[in-house]
Design an enzyme around this catalytic site. Structure first.
Site, PDB file in Angstrom:
ATOM      1  N   ARG A 149      22.836  34.315  27.746  1.00 57.62           N
ATOM      2  CA  ARG A 149      24.065  35.013  28.168  1.00 57.62           C
ATOM      3  C   ARG A 149      25.196  34.754  27.167  1.00 57.62           C
ATOM      4  NH1 ARG A 149      24.311  32.676  34.095  1.00 57.62           N
ATOM      5  NH2 ARG A 149      26.342  33.675  34.285  1.00 57.62           N
ATOM      6  N   LYS A 153      36.234  34.609  35.654  1.00 59.91           N
ATOM      7  CA  LYS A 153      36.645  36.006  35.887  1.00 59.91           C
ATOM      8  C   LYS A 153      36.562  36.358  37.380  1.00 59.91           C
ATOM      9  CE  LYS A 153      33.315  37.516  33.150  1.00 59.91           C
ATOM     10  NZ  LYS A 153      32.684  36.260  32.717  1.00 59.91           N
TER      11      LYS A 153
HETATM   12  P1  AP5 Z   1      33.332  32.282  38.091  1.00 61.00           P
HETATM   13  O1  AP5 Z   1      34.670  32.746  38.525  1.00 61.00           O
HETATM   14  O2  AP5 Z   1      32.172  32.596  38.975  1.00 61.00           O
HETATM   15  O3  AP5 Z   1      33.065  32.754  36.568  1.00 61.00           O
HETATM   16  P2  AP5 Z   1      32.741  34.161  35.954  1.00 61.00           P
HETATM   17  O4  AP5 Z   1      33.514  34.298  34.693  1.00 61.00           O
HETATM   18  O5  AP5 Z   1      32.919  35.245  36.979  1.00 61.00           O
HETATM   19  O6  AP5 Z   1      31.216  33.920  35.599  1.00 61.00           O
HETATM   20  P3  AP5 Z   1      29.935  34.830  35.743  1.00 61.00           P
HETATM   21  O7  AP5 Z   1      28.753  33.922  35.524  1.00 61.00           O
HETATM   22  O8  AP5 Z   1      29.940  35.592  37.039  1.00 61.00           O
HETATM   23  O9  AP5 Z   1      30.091  35.768  34.546  1.00 61.00           O
HETATM   24  P4  AP5 Z   1      28.997  36.538  33.886  1.00 61.00           P
HETATM   25  O10 AP5 Z   1      29.832  37.419  33.043  1.00 61.00           O
HETATM   26  O11 AP5 Z   1      27.946  35.784  33.199  1.00 61.00           O
HETATM   27  O12 AP5 Z   1      28.194  37.192  35.113  1.00 61.00           O
HETATM   28  P5  AP5 Z   1      28.145  38.660  35.713  1.00 61.00           P
HETATM   29  O13 AP5 Z   1      27.866  38.541  37.144  1.00 61.00           O
HETATM   30  O14 AP5 Z   1      29.275  39.476  35.231  1.00 61.00           O
HETATM   31  O15 AP5 Z   1      33.426  30.706  37.845  1.00 61.00           O
HETATM   32  C1  AP5 Z   1      32.282  29.945  37.473  1.00 61.00           C
HETATM   33  C2  AP5 Z   1      32.330  28.570  38.160  1.00 61.00           C
HETATM   34  O16 AP5 Z   1      33.433  27.835  37.638  1.00 61.00           O
HETATM   35  C3  AP5 Z   1      32.547  28.648  39.686  1.00 61.00           C
HETATM   36  O17 AP5 Z   1      31.771  27.645  40.309  1.00 61.00           O
HETATM   37  C4  AP5 Z   1      34.062  28.378  39.870  1.00 61.00           C
HETATM   38  O18 AP5 Z   1      34.336  27.754  41.105  1.00 61.00           O
HETATM   39  C5  AP5 Z   1      34.348  27.474  38.676  1.00 61.00           C
HETATM   40  N1  AP5 Z   1      35.704  27.686  38.132  1.00 61.00           N
HETATM   41  C6  AP5 Z   1      36.339  28.882  37.950  1.00 61.00           C
HETATM   42  N2  AP5 Z   1      37.571  28.695  37.424  1.00 61.00           N
HETATM   43  C7  AP5 Z   1      37.701  27.352  37.248  1.00 61.00           C
HETATM   44  C8  AP5 Z   1      38.766  26.517  36.729  1.00 61.00           C
HETATM   45  N3  AP5 Z   1      39.910  27.018  36.270  1.00 61.00           N
HETATM   46  N4  AP5 Z   1      38.553  25.165  36.699  1.00 61.00           N
HETATM   47  C9  AP5 Z   1      37.380  24.639  37.148  1.00 61.00           C
HETATM   48  N5  AP5 Z   1      36.356  25.360  37.657  1.00 61.00           N
HETATM   49  C10 AP5 Z   1      36.509  26.701  37.699  1.00 61.00           C
HETATM   50  O19 AP5 Z   1      26.839  39.223  34.944  1.00 61.00           O
HETATM   51  C11 AP5 Z   1      25.539  38.759  35.245  1.00 61.00           C
HETATM   52  C12 AP5 Z   1      24.521  39.585  34.466  1.00 61.00           C
HETATM   53  O20 AP5 Z   1      24.605  40.977  34.860  1.00 61.00           O
HETATM   54  C13 AP5 Z   1      24.697  39.623  32.937  1.00 61.00           C
HETATM   55  O21 AP5 Z   1      24.089  38.514  32.309  1.00 61.00           O
HETATM   56  C14 AP5 Z   1      24.012  40.951  32.588  1.00 61.00           C
HETATM   57  O22 AP5 Z   1      22.600  40.847  32.604  1.00 61.00           O
HETATM   58  C15 AP5 Z   1      24.416  41.857  33.748  1.00 61.00           C
HETATM   59  N6  AP5 Z   1      25.687  42.592  33.506  1.00 61.00           N
HETATM   60  C16 AP5 Z   1      26.851  42.441  34.201  1.00 61.00           C
HETATM   61  N7  AP5 Z   1      27.784  43.282  33.721  1.00 61.00           N
HETATM   62  C17 AP5 Z   1      27.212  43.949  32.691  1.00 61.00           C
HETATM   63  C18 AP5 Z   1      27.700  44.933  31.785  1.00 61.00           C
HETATM   64  N8  AP5 Z   1      28.974  45.370  31.833  1.00 61.00           N
HETATM   65  N9  AP5 Z   1      26.842  45.391  30.834  1.00 61.00           N
HETATM   66  C19 AP5 Z   1      25.551  44.971  30.772  1.00 61.00           C
HETATM   67  N10 AP5 Z   1      25.042  44.040  31.599  1.00 61.00           N
HETATM   68  C20 AP5 Z   1      25.861  43.528  32.558  1.00 61.00           C
END
Ligand code: AP5
Length: 214
Positions: A171, A13
């Protein structure tokens, strides 16, 4: 255009949102990034947020909706990309109300489909530029050999405290319990589009562009 990028942790994402910001002048609203900023504030709220995030559980709807509400007040540019929000049905309802108050609509909800097995490898290999937030991966998008970020030239790279196998299990559990019901919710509303998040990054980019330009 206002869109949601929906998918499990590590689905890509953030990577795709950054590309849309670059290509379409959209505004990325990542609740994960907002919460990571809040946790460094030194406040009691920041401390609570840090503990919840590191465990892999979800932060309360009230906190997250409050953060999003503040960000919607600014310039809209090419539209909003909701990255990691909404994550619960209560958040989805709140978003609908907030957009209606602004006379805005939700144009698409794009699901990035990735099998669980691939997520562990993506999460444990991830790092980001400490200056501009560009996302790297040890295998699929390594930090350049000169140690400089390709976007800003920064030389400090970070790994997230919740990027380990144990937090990832929680998660993922939270995703299936609380967030995946949103797929049905947006499908019934006719807004859901799915793309193969396992494909090469550029192919994922092209698939999203196809959805947005349809
Ligand atoms: P990346 O693009 O970083 O993936 P992502 O989907 O953004 O993953 P996140 O871990 O950031 O998502 P998340 O939802 O767990 O975390 P968030 O920060 O929102 O890609 C991942 C890796 O893969 C990278 O190394 C990239 O290079 C690689 N990659 C990408 N695309 C690729 C492809 N096509 N092929 C190969 N490799 C690829 O949330 C963190 C925490 O915050 C949550 O656990 C929760 O505690 C809290 N939180 C956040 N939002 C909320 C909410 N709305 N409500 C309640 N709690 C929340």
């Amino acid at each position: 255009m206002n869109i949601i990028l929906l998918g499990p942790p590590g689905a890509g994402k953030g990577t795709q949102a950054r590309k849309l910001v670059e290509d379409r002048d959209m505004i990325q609203l990542s609740t994960g990034d907002m919460l990571r900023e809040a946790r460094t504030s030194g406040t009691e709220m920041g401390q609570i947020v840090a503990e919840v995030m590191d465990s892999g559980k979800l932060v309360t709807d009230e906190i997250v909706i409050g953060l999003i509400r503040e960000k919607l007040e600014g310039d809209k540019k090419g539209g909003f990309i909701f990255d990691g929000f909404p994550r619960t049905l209560a958040q989805a309802d709140a978003l609908e109300e907030l957009l209606a108050e602004m006379d805005e609509t939700l144009d698409a909800v794009i699901e990035l489909r990735v099998q669980d097995e691939a997520l562990v490898a993506r999460i444990v290999g991830r790092s980001t530029c400490g200056n501009c937030g560009e996302v790297y991966h040890d295998l699929t998008k390594p930090i350049p050999a000169d140690g400089k970020c390709t976007v800003c030239g920064g030389t400090e790279f970070k790994r997230r405290a919740d990027d380990n196998e144990e937090s990832l299990k929680t998660r993922l559990m939270e995703y299936y319990k609380q967030t995946s019901p949103l797929l049905g919710y947006y499908h019934v509303k006719g807004a859901l589009r799915s793309v193969d998040g396992l494909a090469d990054m550029r192919d994922v980019e092209a698939a999203i562009a196809e959805v947005l330009d349809a």
